[in-house]
Design a protein around this motif. Sequence first.
Motif, PDB file in Angstrom:
ATOM      1  N   ASP A 241       0.993  -1.118  -0.203  1.00 29.67           N
ATOM      2  CA  ASP A 241       0.044   0.398  -0.120  1.00 29.67           C
ATOM      3  C   ASP A 241       0.678   1.361   0.181  1.00 29.67           C
ATOM      4  OD1 ASP A 241       0.828  -0.826   2.420  1.00 29.67           O
ATOM      5  OD2 ASP A 241      -0.908   0.366   3.209  1.00 29.67           O
ATOM      6  N   LEU A 242       1.870   1.367   0.261  1.00 31.07           N
ATOM      7  CA  LEU A 242       2.716   2.246   0.372  1.00 31.07           C
ATOM      8  C   LEU A 242       3.189   2.645  -1.166  1.00 31.07           C
ATOM      9  CD1 LEU A 242       4.687   2.280   3.855  1.00 31.07           C
ATOM     10  CD2 LEU A 242       2.220   3.359   2.609  1.00 31.07           C
ATOM     11  N   LEU A 243       3.917   3.858  -2.026  1.00 28.93           N
ATOM     12  CA  LEU A 243       4.424   3.911  -3.326  1.00 28.93           C
ATOM     13  C   LEU A 243       5.711   4.707  -3.104  1.00 28.93           C
ATOM     14  CD1 LEU A 243       1.516   5.045  -5.157  1.00 28.93           C
ATOM     15  CD2 LEU A 243       2.844   3.079  -5.480  1.00 28.93           C
ATOM     16  N   SER A 244       6.001   5.034  -1.673  1.00 26.25           N
ATOM     17  CA  SER A 244       7.653   6.375  -1.819  1.00 26.25           C
ATOM     18  C   SER A 244       7.413   5.775  -0.071  1.00 26.25           C
ATOM     19  CB  SER A 244       7.103   7.138  -2.697  1.00 26.25           C
ATOM     20  OG  SER A 244       6.189   7.696  -1.474  1.00 26.25           O
ATOM     21  N   ILE A 245       9.356   6.190   0.087  1.00 30.01           N
ATOM     22  CA  ILE A 245       9.938   7.336   1.606  1.00 30.01           C
ATOM     23  C   ILE A 245      10.572   7.903   1.461  1.00 30.01           C
ATOM     24  CG2 ILE A 245      11.097   5.123   1.000  1.00 30.01           C
ATOM     25  CD1 ILE A 245      10.858   4.917   4.189  1.00 30.01           C
ATOM     26  N   SER A 246      10.490   9.030   2.427  1.00 34.76           N
ATOM     27  CA  SER A 246      11.629  10.042   1.696  1.00 34.76           C
ATOM     28  C   SER A 246      11.880  10.535   3.147  1.00 34.76           C
ATOM     29  CB  SER A 246      10.734  11.433   0.628  1.00 34.76           C
ATOM     30  OG  SER A 246       9.591  11.841   2.154  1.00 34.76           O
TER      31      SER A 246
END
Length: 60
Positions: free
Chosen positions: A31-36
Amino acid sequence: MAGCHTLVFDGKFVEGHVPAAQIPELCQHSDLLSISVPGMPAGAMTCKPAAGNRPIRSSG
């Protein structure tokens, strides 16, 4: 999305100085597309060499 520290793989985005240990965790969450991580940590190398710093070449 674009930056000087951007990784794109398998439809996921990693931006900034994300600890390497967090990347496998991102992969476990469909369900997650990115991390920053915003900003530059103290002592981190910059995109542009500062006075007295040498550019570092890497390959992958």
